[in-house]
Design an enzyme around this catalytic site. Structure first.
Site, PDB file in Angstrom:
ATOM      1  N   ARG A 177       0.687  -0.757  -0.020  1.00  5.16           N
ATOM      2  CA  ARG A 177      -0.212  -0.025   0.265  1.00  5.16           C
ATOM      3  C   ARG A 177       0.802   1.367   0.234  1.00  5.16           C
ATOM      4  O   ARG A 177       2.065   1.284   0.819  1.00  5.16           O
ATOM      5  CB  ARG A 177      -0.667   0.120   1.077  1.00  5.16           C
ATOM      6  CG  ARG A 177      -2.045  -1.034   1.465  1.00  5.16           C
ATOM      7  CD  ARG A 177      -2.887  -0.913   2.460  1.00  5.16           C
ATOM      8  NE  ARG A 177      -1.961  -1.270   3.878  1.00  5.16           N
ATOM      9  CZ  ARG A 177      -1.971  -0.666   4.322  1.00  5.16           C
ATOM     10  NH1 ARG A 177      -2.424  -0.471   5.164  1.00  5.16           N
ATOM     11  NH2 ARG A 177      -1.033  -1.055   5.433  1.00  5.16           N
ATOM     12  N   ARG A 181      -3.032  10.458   0.349  1.00  2.00           N
ATOM     13  CA  ARG A 181      -3.943  11.334   0.793  1.00  2.00           C
ATOM     14  C   ARG A 181      -4.483  12.911  -0.502  1.00  2.00           C
ATOM     15  O   ARG A 181      -3.983  13.584  -1.491  1.00  2.00           O
ATOM     16  CB  ARG A 181      -3.846  12.449   1.724  1.00  2.00           C
ATOM     17  CG  ARG A 181      -3.302  11.529   2.908  1.00  2.00           C
ATOM     18  CD  ARG A 181      -3.106  12.800   3.867  1.00  2.00           C
ATOM     19  NE  ARG A 181      -2.516  11.341   4.513  1.00  2.00           N
ATOM     20  CZ  ARG A 181      -1.175  11.858   5.725  1.00  2.00           C
ATOM     21  NH1 ARG A 181      -0.510  13.174   4.994  1.00  2.00           N
ATOM     22  NH2 ARG A 181      -0.985  11.266   6.558  1.00  2.00           N
ATOM     23  N   ARG A 256      20.294  -5.143   5.997  1.00  2.00           N
ATOM     24  CA  ARG A 256      20.089  -4.315   5.106  1.00  2.00           C
ATOM     25  C   ARG A 256      20.592  -3.343   6.030  1.00  2.00           C
ATOM     26  O   ARG A 256      20.129  -3.255   7.111  1.00  2.00           O
ATOM     27  CB  ARG A 256      18.629  -3.203   3.972  1.00  2.00           C
ATOM     28  CG  ARG A 256      19.962  -2.114   3.458  1.00  2.00           C
ATOM     29  CD  ARG A 256      20.070  -3.400   1.919  1.00  2.00           C
ATOM     30  NE  ARG A 256      20.649  -1.984   1.258  1.00  2.00           N
ATOM     31  CZ  ARG A 256      21.051  -1.890   0.662  1.00  2.00           C
ATOM     32  NH1 ARG A 256      22.477  -2.577   0.525  1.00  2.00           N
ATOM     33  NH2 ARG A 256      21.930  -0.665  -0.253  1.00  2.00           N
ATOM     34  N   ARG A 287      18.650  10.352   2.801  1.00  2.00           N
ATOM     35  CA  ARG A 287      18.207  11.431   3.680  1.00  2.00           C
ATOM     36  C   ARG A 287      19.253  12.287   4.907  1.00  2.00           C
ATOM     37  O   ARG A 287      19.765  12.024   5.081  1.00  2.00           O
ATOM     38  CB  ARG A 287      16.420  11.623   4.495  1.00  2.00           C
ATOM     39  CG  ARG A 287      17.191  10.184   5.614  1.00  2.00           C
ATOM     40  CD  ARG A 287      15.707   9.529   5.857  1.00  2.00           C
ATOM     41  NE  ARG A 287      15.939   8.815   7.010  1.00  2.00           N
ATOM     42  CZ  ARG A 287      15.191   8.540   8.009  1.00  2.00           C
ATOM     43  NH1 ARG A 287      13.749   8.769   8.134  1.00  2.00           N
ATOM     44  NH2 ARG A 287      15.477   7.042   8.462  1.00  2.00           N
ATOM     45  N   GLU A 308      21.938  10.275   6.048  1.00  2.00           N
ATOM     46  CA  GLU A 308      22.048   8.398   5.806  1.00  2.00           C
ATOM     47  C   GLU A 308      21.859   7.599   5.021  1.00  2.00           C
ATOM     48  O   GLU A 308      21.834   8.256   3.877  1.00  2.00           O
ATOM     49  CB  GLU A 308      20.434   8.503   6.213  1.00  2.00           C
ATOM     50  CG  GLU A 308      20.324   6.858   7.371  1.00  2.00           C
ATOM     51  CD  GLU A 308      18.734   6.707   7.605  1.00  2.00           C
ATOM     52  OE1 GLU A 308      18.676   7.575   8.412  1.00  2.00           O
ATOM     53  OE2 GLU A 308      18.165   6.093   7.093  1.00  2.00           O
ATOM     54  N   TYR A 356      11.059  -6.396  11.181  1.00  2.00           N
ATOM     55  CA  TYR A 356      10.825  -4.343  11.810  1.00  2.00           C
ATOM     56  C   TYR A 356       9.849  -4.395  12.251  1.00  2.00           C
ATOM     57  O   TYR A 356       8.640  -4.720  12.102  1.00  2.00           O
ATOM     58  CB  TYR A 356      10.614  -3.919  10.220  1.00  2.00           C
ATOM     59  CG  TYR A 356      11.135  -2.239  10.997  1.00  2.00           C
ATOM     60  CD1 TYR A 356      12.347  -2.057  10.488  1.00  2.00           C
ATOM     61  CD2 TYR A 356       9.836  -1.392  10.911  1.00  2.00           C
ATOM     62  CE1 TYR A 356      12.355  -0.643  11.201  1.00  2.00           C
ATOM     63  CE2 TYR A 356       9.743  -0.121  11.016  1.00  2.00           C
ATOM     64  CZ  TYR A 356      10.435   0.284  11.299  1.00  2.00           C
ATOM     65  OH  TYR A 356      10.660   1.533  11.514  1.00  2.00           O
ATOM     66  N   ASP A 358       7.831  -0.701  14.583  1.00  2.00           N
ATOM     67  CA  ASP A 358       8.661   0.320  14.802  1.00  2.00           C
ATOM     68  C   ASP A 358       8.343   0.214  16.894  1.00  2.00           C
ATOM     69  O   ASP A 358       7.824  -0.903  17.442  1.00  2.00           O
ATOM     70  CB  ASP A 358       7.307   1.334  14.653  1.00  2.00           C
ATOM     71  CG  ASP A 358       7.325   2.081  13.038  1.00  2.00           C
ATOM     72  OD1 ASP A 358       8.239   2.007  12.609  1.00  2.00           O
ATOM     73  OD2 ASP A 358       6.827   2.020  12.728  1.00  2.00           O
TER      74      ASP A 358
HETATM   75  P1  FAD Z   1      16.847  -2.753  19.453  1.00  2.00           P
HETATM   76  O1  FAD Z   1      16.680  -1.496  20.036  1.00  2.00           O
HETATM   77  O2  FAD Z   1      17.319  -3.360  18.038  1.00  2.00           O
HETATM   78  O3  FAD Z   1      17.994  -3.278  21.242  1.00  2.00           O
HETATM   79  C1  FAD Z   1      18.664  -4.407  20.702  1.00  2.00           C
HETATM   80  C2  FAD Z   1      19.848  -4.048  21.443  1.00  2.00           C
HETATM   81  O4  FAD Z   1      20.509  -5.905  21.692  1.00  2.00           O
HETATM   82  C3  FAD Z   1      20.414  -3.514  21.003  1.00  2.00           C
HETATM   83  O5  FAD Z   1      20.980  -2.498  22.017  1.00  2.00           O
HETATM   84  C4  FAD Z   1      21.616  -4.417  21.050  1.00  2.00           C
HETATM   85  O6  FAD Z   1      23.413  -4.289  21.005  1.00  2.00           O
HETATM   86  C5  FAD Z   1      21.948  -5.484  21.473  1.00  2.00           C
HETATM   87  N1  FAD Z   1      22.142  -6.949  21.429  1.00  2.00           N
HETATM   88  C6  FAD Z   1      22.556  -7.837  20.162  1.00  2.00           C
HETATM   89  N2  FAD Z   1      22.958  -8.905  20.143  1.00  2.00           N
HETATM   90  C7  FAD Z   1      23.598  -8.864  21.243  1.00  2.00           C
HETATM   91  C8  FAD Z   1      24.894  -9.392  22.351  1.00  2.00           C
HETATM   92  N3  FAD Z   1      25.089 -10.977  21.126  1.00  2.00           N
HETATM   93  N4  FAD Z   1      24.916  -9.152  23.875  1.00  2.00           N
HETATM   94  C9  FAD Z   1      24.590  -8.470  23.996  1.00  2.00           C
HETATM   95  N5  FAD Z   1      23.632  -7.057  23.639  1.00  2.00           N
HETATM   96  C10 FAD Z   1      22.824  -7.426  22.052  1.00  2.00           C
HETATM   97  N6  FAD Z   1      10.743   3.499  15.002  1.00  2.00           N
HETATM   98  C11 FAD Z   1       9.840   4.324  15.826  1.00  2.00           C
HETATM   99  O7  FAD Z   1       8.243   4.146  16.124  1.00  2.00           O
HETATM  100  N7  FAD Z   1      10.107   5.512  14.844  1.00  2.00           N
HETATM  101  C12 FAD Z   1      10.967   5.815  14.194  1.00  2.00           C
HETATM  102  O8  FAD Z   1      10.676   6.470  13.717  1.00  2.00           O
HETATM  103  C13 FAD Z   1      11.630   4.816  14.093  1.00  2.00           C
HETATM  104  N8  FAD Z   1      12.977   4.855  13.204  1.00  2.00           N
HETATM  105  C14 FAD Z   1      13.829   3.730  12.883  1.00  2.00           C
HETATM  106  C15 FAD Z   1      15.127   4.342  12.341  1.00  2.00           C
HETATM  107  C16 FAD Z   1      16.433   3.343  11.479  1.00  2.00           C
HETATM  108  C17 FAD Z   1      16.969   3.889  11.151  1.00  2.00           C
HETATM  109  C18 FAD Z   1      15.884   2.136  12.835  1.00  2.00           C
HETATM  110  C19 FAD Z   1      17.095   0.795  11.987  1.00  2.00           C
HETATM  111  C20 FAD Z   1      15.059   1.906  13.732  1.00  2.00           C
HETATM  112  C21 FAD Z   1      13.697   2.629  12.863  1.00  2.00           C
HETATM  113  N9  FAD Z   1      12.621   2.110  14.700  1.00  2.00           N
HETATM  114  C22 FAD Z   1      11.482   3.756  14.287  1.00  2.00           C
HETATM  115  C23 FAD Z   1      12.901   1.186  14.666  1.00  2.00           C
HETATM  116  C24 FAD Z   1      13.208   1.178  16.532  1.00  2.00           C
HETATM  117  O9  FAD Z   1      14.342   0.845  16.273  1.00  2.00           O
HETATM  118  C25 FAD Z   1      12.410   0.062  16.742  1.00  2.00           C
HETATM  119  O10 FAD Z   1      11.706  -0.306  17.075  1.00  2.00           O
HETATM  120  C26 FAD Z   1      13.164  -0.860  18.137  1.00  2.00           C
HETATM  121  O11 FAD Z   1      14.735  -0.172  18.502  1.00  2.00           O
HETATM  122  C27 FAD Z   1      13.525  -2.080  18.345  1.00  2.00           C
HETATM  123  O12 FAD Z   1      13.229  -2.402  19.193  1.00  2.00           O
HETATM  124  P2  FAD Z   1      14.358  -3.859  20.348  1.00  2.00           P
HETATM  125  O13 FAD Z   1      14.488  -3.772  21.393  1.00  2.00           O
HETATM  126  O14 FAD Z   1      13.271  -4.805  19.695  1.00  2.00           O
HETATM  127  O15 FAD Z   1      15.789  -3.549  19.608  1.00  2.00           O
END
Ligand code: FAD
Length: 376
Positions: A177, A181, A256, A287, A308, A356, A358
């Site tokens: 999708r 708008r 990626r 961006r 980025e 992925y 949010d």
């Molecule tokens: P993460 O935040 O990745 O945390 C996992 C942690 O585990 C990391 O700190 C990592 O270092 C640690 N880890 C991994 N393996 C090990 C290991 N072996 N030993 C110890 N530690 C480890 N979401 C939104 O809602 N709005 C946005 O605008 C938005 N923009 C984004 C932009 C980008 C470029 C990216 C990549 C993501 C974006 N997101 C956004 C998504 C958001 O970042 C994620 O939803 C969120 O961070 C996921 O949380 P998590 O705890 O699953 O993983």
């Protein structure tokens, strides 16, 4: 009975939102957690820091947006939000357009002023592209949704840079999708609750860890002592890469990655927008963020801009976006099945689930996991 010296109930691998929400909720229920994080920062990909009084997001722009009232109220216990509404400008070879695709974009692209004229223009372009049957790739999918002009100027180059593949080699589901708008409305997200934390994201996590029942060890990789952790901790919440946990025994999942390049200028306003997307294929970045506009700051003489650059992923780089194509999805299923054999390990978050998410989705999933864990 498994035993560790400090009687922790949980080992939490990763100080991102998934692991941190779990630790905070477990502490509320009287349970003790040790969080280990391989980076030197807390907050996972939500981490931020302050420079010249400006909040800079360490891993790309993070805008909190949700329709989930429960999650919105939950996150608001840790921070105030500044009411920021995301508005993105697209640059195609020097031409400027508003995103997401709306009446402003259509006026800038075609000079049309009414929704009816915009509809007609899109329908004509869709028809002359003559795509019959189910779209076979992303290019056909995009053209059949929005026509050729918007596809070639605002989608093609950006998407090809983002994924490192030609649009004709990308699966159509990536843009099942498109937000379109027929109103003059540049609000990027349709969500009811939006904003950026007034002090950045990292203080949210500092607040979550205030309890005496939570300890955090930074610069600590789970795989340095995997066997010891598995023997000593009664339960593990693992938010690292699921294939790495199993030593890649079925093969490697693909991601990626992104590289960030920041520069500071003595200026109060360099690009006039928090985000400008570069949608042509020649510009190597996708961006540029100007952080002070996320904070709605007026003046203090400095501004920081971050470019980025999407890049291929290998094990030396951060894994940001899972590539959920058929090959990787079926590989992930094998790991998921394997993970079910470990009753005392919960695989969660974006890397643990190869998905992925949010921020609001990850918080919601962590809260669900807590309820399940505590039988609530
Ligand atoms: P993460 O935040 O990745 O945390 C996992 C942690 O585990 C990391 O700190 C990592 O270092 C640690 N880890 C991994 N393996 C090990 C290991 N072996 N030993 C110890 N530690 C480890 N979401 C939104 O809602 N709005 C946005 O605008 C938005 N923009 C984004 C932009 C980008 C470029 C990216 C990549 C993501 C974006 N997101 C956004 C998504 C958001 O970042 C994620 O939803 C969120 O961070 C996921 O949380 P998590 O705890 O699953 O993983």
């Amino acid at each position: 009975m498994k035993h560790n010296t400090k009687n922790y109930d949980y080992l939490i691998v990763g100080a991102g939102p998934y692991g941190s929400v779990f630790a905070f909720e477990a502490a509320k229920r009287g349970k003790r957690s040790l969080i280990i994080e391989r980076r030197s920062t807390i907050g996972g990909n939500m981490a931020s820091h302050k420079e010249h009084g400006i909040n800079v997001h360490d891993f790309g722009a993070h805008i909190f947006h949700t329709d989930n009232k429960e999650v919105w109220e939950y996150i608001n216990q840790f921070t105030e939000f500044n009411g920021y509404i995301n508005q993105v400008v697209a640059d195609y070879k020097g031409e400027r357009y508003n995103l997401p695709f709306n009446m402003n974009t259509f006026y800038q692209m075609w000079g049309v002023k009414t929704p009816e004229e915009a509809h007609e223009k899109i329908i004509t372009q869709k028809e002359s592209a003559n795509i019959t049957g189910i779209p076979k790739n992303l290019e056909e999918q995009a053209i059949s949704l929005i026509g050729t002009d918007i596809y070639s100027r605002l989608i093609k180059g950006y998407t090809e840079k983002q994924w490192g593949r030609k649009a004709i080699d990308l699966p159509p589901f990536i843009i099942r999708r498109l937000p379109v708008r027929f109103t003059y409305d540049n609000n990027y997200f349709n969500h009811r609750y939006q904003g950026i934390p007034v002090d950045g994201y990292t203080p949210i996590f500092e607040k979550m860890y205030e309890s005496d029942l939570i300890d955090v060890k930074l610069n600590t990789d789970f795989f340095e002592s995997k066997d010891a952790y598995l023997t000593e901790f009664p339960k593990i919440i693992y938010t690292g890469m699921i294939d790495q946990f199993f030593d890649y025994k079925f093969g490697e999942l693909e991601y990626r990655s992104v590289r960030f390049e920041s520069e500071t200028f003595e200026s109060n306003n360099k690009q006039g927008s928090a985000v400008i997307n570069y949608t042509d294929s020649e510009t190597p970045y996708t961006r540029i963020m100007e952080w002070r506009h996320f904070d709605k700051k007026a003046d203090d003489g400095y501004t920081i801009l971050t470019k980025e650059y999407p890049q291929d992923w290998d094990k030396t780089k951060e894994a940001y976006y899972p590539i959920n194509d058929e090959k990787n999805s079926s590989l992930f299923k094998k790991y998921k099945k394997e993970s079910r054999k470990f009753e005392n390990i919960l695989f969660g978050g974006r890397l643990g689930n190869y998905q992925y998410y949010d921020m609001d989705q990850v918080i919601s999933l962590a809260l669900k996991a807590v309820k399940k864990e505590f039988g609530e």
